[in-house]
Scaffold this active site. Structure first.
Site, PDB file in Angstrom:
ATOM      1  N   GLN A  41       0.825  -1.212   0.000  1.00 36.27           N
ATOM      2  CA  GLN A  41       0.000   0.000   0.000  1.00 36.27           C
ATOM      3  C   GLN A  41       0.857   1.259   0.000  1.00 36.27           C
ATOM      4  O   GLN A  41       2.062   1.206   0.235  1.00 36.27           O
ATOM      5  CB  GLN A  41      -0.888  -0.007   1.249  1.00 36.27           C
ATOM      6  CG  GLN A  41      -0.109  -0.201   2.541  1.00 36.27           C
ATOM      7  CD  GLN A  41      -0.911  -0.851   3.649  1.00 36.27           C
ATOM      8  OE1 GLN A  41      -2.137  -0.870   3.600  1.00 36.27           O
ATOM      9  NE2 GLN A  41      -0.241  -1.384   4.659  1.00 36.27           N
ATOM     10  N   HIS A  72      -8.535   3.562  19.618  1.00 35.78           N
ATOM     11  CA  HIS A  72      -7.740   2.492  20.224  1.00 35.78           C
ATOM     12  C   HIS A  72      -8.309   2.060  21.581  1.00 35.78           C
ATOM     13  O   HIS A  72      -8.402   0.868  21.869  1.00 35.78           O
ATOM     14  CB  HIS A  72      -6.266   2.922  20.354  1.00 35.78           C
ATOM     15  CG  HIS A  72      -5.586   3.009  19.026  1.00 35.78           C
ATOM     16  ND1 HIS A  72      -4.759   4.042  18.658  1.00 35.78           N
ATOM     17  CD2 HIS A  72      -5.648   2.187  17.938  1.00 35.78           C
ATOM     18  CE1 HIS A  72      -4.333   3.856  17.426  1.00 35.78           C
ATOM     19  NE2 HIS A  72      -4.864   2.743  16.961  1.00 35.78           N
ATOM     20  N   ASP A  96       0.544  -0.087  13.779  1.00 34.62           N
ATOM     21  CA  ASP A  96       0.969   1.187  14.374  1.00 34.62           C
ATOM     22  C   ASP A  96       1.190   1.068  15.879  1.00 34.62           C
ATOM     23  O   ASP A  96       1.800   1.940  16.489  1.00 34.62           O
ATOM     24  CB  ASP A  96      -0.056   2.298  14.061  1.00 34.62           C
ATOM     25  CG  ASP A  96      -1.460   1.913  14.475  1.00 34.62           C
ATOM     26  OD1 ASP A  96      -1.684   1.650  15.665  1.00 34.62           O
ATOM     27  OD2 ASP A  96      -2.351   1.871  13.602  1.00 34.62           O
ATOM     28  N   GLU A 115       0.859  -8.515  11.743  1.00 29.88           N
ATOM     29  CA  GLU A 115       0.732  -7.391  10.796  1.00 29.88           C
ATOM     30  C   GLU A 115       1.305  -7.830   9.455  1.00 29.88           C
ATOM     31  O   GLU A 115       2.377  -8.414   9.384  1.00 29.88           O
ATOM     32  CB  GLU A 115       1.488  -6.178  11.370  1.00 29.88           C
ATOM     33  CG  GLU A 115       1.764  -5.043  10.402  1.00 29.88           C
ATOM     34  CD  GLU A 115       0.501  -4.356   9.843  1.00 29.88           C
ATOM     35  OE1 GLU A 115      -0.386  -3.993  10.626  1.00 29.88           O
ATOM     36  OE2 GLU A 115       0.420  -4.203   8.608  1.00 29.88           O
ATOM     37  N   GLY A 147      -2.896 -11.939   8.116  1.00 26.13           N
ATOM     38  CA  GLY A 147      -3.718 -12.376   9.244  1.00 26.13           C
ATOM     39  C   GLY A 147      -4.593 -13.575   8.923  1.00 26.13           C
ATOM     40  O   GLY A 147      -4.757 -14.490   9.728  1.00 26.13           O
ATOM     41  N   ASP A 164      -7.835  -5.063  14.046  1.00 23.15           N
ATOM     42  CA  ASP A 164      -7.601  -3.644  13.750  1.00 23.15           C
ATOM     43  C   ASP A 164      -7.224  -3.512  12.275  1.00 23.15           C
ATOM     44  O   ASP A 164      -6.092  -3.198  11.927  1.00 23.15           O
ATOM     45  CB  ASP A 164      -6.479  -3.102  14.649  1.00 23.15           C
ATOM     46  CG  ASP A 164      -6.284  -1.609  14.457  1.00 23.15           C
ATOM     47  OD1 ASP A 164      -7.173  -0.952  13.893  1.00 23.15           O
ATOM     48  OD2 ASP A 164      -5.223  -1.101  14.862  1.00 23.15           O
ATOM     49  N   SER A 165      -8.188  -3.781  11.429  1.00 24.66           N
ATOM     50  CA  SER A 165      -7.912  -3.783   9.991  1.00 24.66           C
ATOM     51  C   SER A 165      -8.149  -2.395   9.418  1.00 24.66           C
ATOM     52  O   SER A 165      -8.681  -1.524  10.091  1.00 24.66           O
ATOM     53  CB  SER A 165      -8.883  -4.746   9.320  1.00 24.66           C
ATOM     54  OG  SER A 165     -10.195  -4.280   9.524  1.00 24.66           O
ATOM     55  N   ASP A 167      -9.942  -0.482   5.793  1.00 28.68           N
ATOM     56  CA  ASP A 167     -11.250  -0.656   5.132  1.00 28.68           C
ATOM     57  C   ASP A 167     -11.301  -1.960   4.313  1.00 28.68           C
ATOM     58  O   ASP A 167     -10.264  -2.528   3.996  1.00 28.68           O
ATOM     59  CB  ASP A 167     -11.516   0.546   4.213  1.00 28.68           C
ATOM     60  CG  ASP A 167     -11.783   1.804   5.024  1.00 28.68           C
ATOM     61  OD1 ASP A 167     -11.410   1.830   6.206  1.00 28.68           O
ATOM     62  OD2 ASP A 167     -12.356   2.756   4.481  1.00 28.68           O
TER      63      ASP A 167
END
Ligand code: AG3
Length: 282
Positions: A41, A72, A96, A115, A147, A164-165, A167
């Protein structure tokens, strides 16, 4: 000529995320700190006068220095205070470090963070250093992997799984499919809880409706909850809490002290849904 030039200049000093073709959010860029394409990305970090450092992945706002705690804290604490004995945790995404930071505020044994993009981790260490020191905590186990493939391969169970993906497009698309949640069940202890971000209640309401229907075939308790996130599309964000045993309003312990958003009242009220969303999630 002069006019075009000034328009171009203005464009360079602004970042926008489009939420629909006719709406979105913009930030004035005080400093562009990082811009690179990873194999997965486009990763960008810039500084904004009000929100501080901002992380974009493929032009979508992921986190900002000023409002990261809304998301978070509210992704993590609801399950951590309602699980009877959370010891082993799994985070999917979250490179992150923001979700990890919140989980380590509890007496847990181990958090495995999976991740897909190591560049996100490196960039966050550098530009969001207040989120990432937890990557060095001895309870943290860092895995660089997809994942979905990871959970299909491992023979291991967790008490809480936090998704915690980003979109449902690009590298995160598979983390939004029913098949993924089905596989996830094999990695969950009996008393286990899964919490995942499911998007904007306004813009993604159809997706939420579909998710609600398919997740009810897999989990006994499927509870959506909503919180404000000032920099995300529509200004509020929806999560889903999944379990066969734990109930989101049956509180087992106090949250840690010193949180900025989460307390028992914000916890309870987040699960009170507005009518339009209740209809989608019933
Ligand atoms: N992950 C969810 C971000 C979704 C935001 N979507 C958007 N801006 N269109 C956030 C990662 C933070 N740890």
């Amino acid at each position: 000529m002069t006019r075009n030039k000034s328009i171009r200049k203005e464009d360079l000093s602004e970042k926008r995320e489009y939420h629909t073709q006719s709406t979105g959010i913009f930030f004035k860029v005080k400093n562009l700190l990082y811009k690179q394409n990873s194999p997965y990305q486009k990763i960008e970090v810039f500084e904004n006068e009000y929100f501080g450092n901002v992380l974009l992945l493929d032009d979508l706002v992921q986190t900002t220095e000023r409002d990261e705690f809304f998301y978070h804290e509210m992704l993590v604490h609801p399950s951590l205070i309602t699980h009877p004995d959370p010891l082993d945790l799994l985070i999917i995404g979250g490179g992150d470090g923001g979700v990890l930071k919140e989980t380590l505020k509890y007496h847990i044994k181990n958090v495995c963070l999976v991740e897909i993009d190591p560049h996100v981790i490196e960039v966050s260490k550098k530009y969001f250093p207040w989120l990432s020191p937890c990557l060095k905590d001895q309870r943290t186990e860092l895995v660089i992997a997809d994942g979905k493939k990871f959970i299909e391969k491992i023979d291991r169970k967790f008490d809480i799984i936090l998704i915690d993906s980003s979109d449902p497009v690009g590298p995160s698309a598979s983390l939004h499919q029913k098949r993924f949640y089905e596989k996830l069940k094999n990695c969950l202890n009996n008393e286990g809880i899964v919490v995942a971000q499911v998007g904007s209640p306004l813009y993604n309401s159809e997706l939420i409706r579909e998710k609600s229907a398919s997740l009810k075939e897999l989990y006994k308790i499927v509870s959506f909850y909503v919180i404000p996130v000032p920099t995300y599309p529509g200004g509020s964000w929806c999560f889903v809490y999944l379990s066969d045993n734990a109930h989101p309003l049956s509180i087992k312990r106090d949250p840690p002290l010193g949180l900025n958003y989460f307390n028992l009242e914000t916890h309870r009220s987040a699960f009170s849904l507005p009518n339009f969303l209740k209809e989608k999630s019933e």
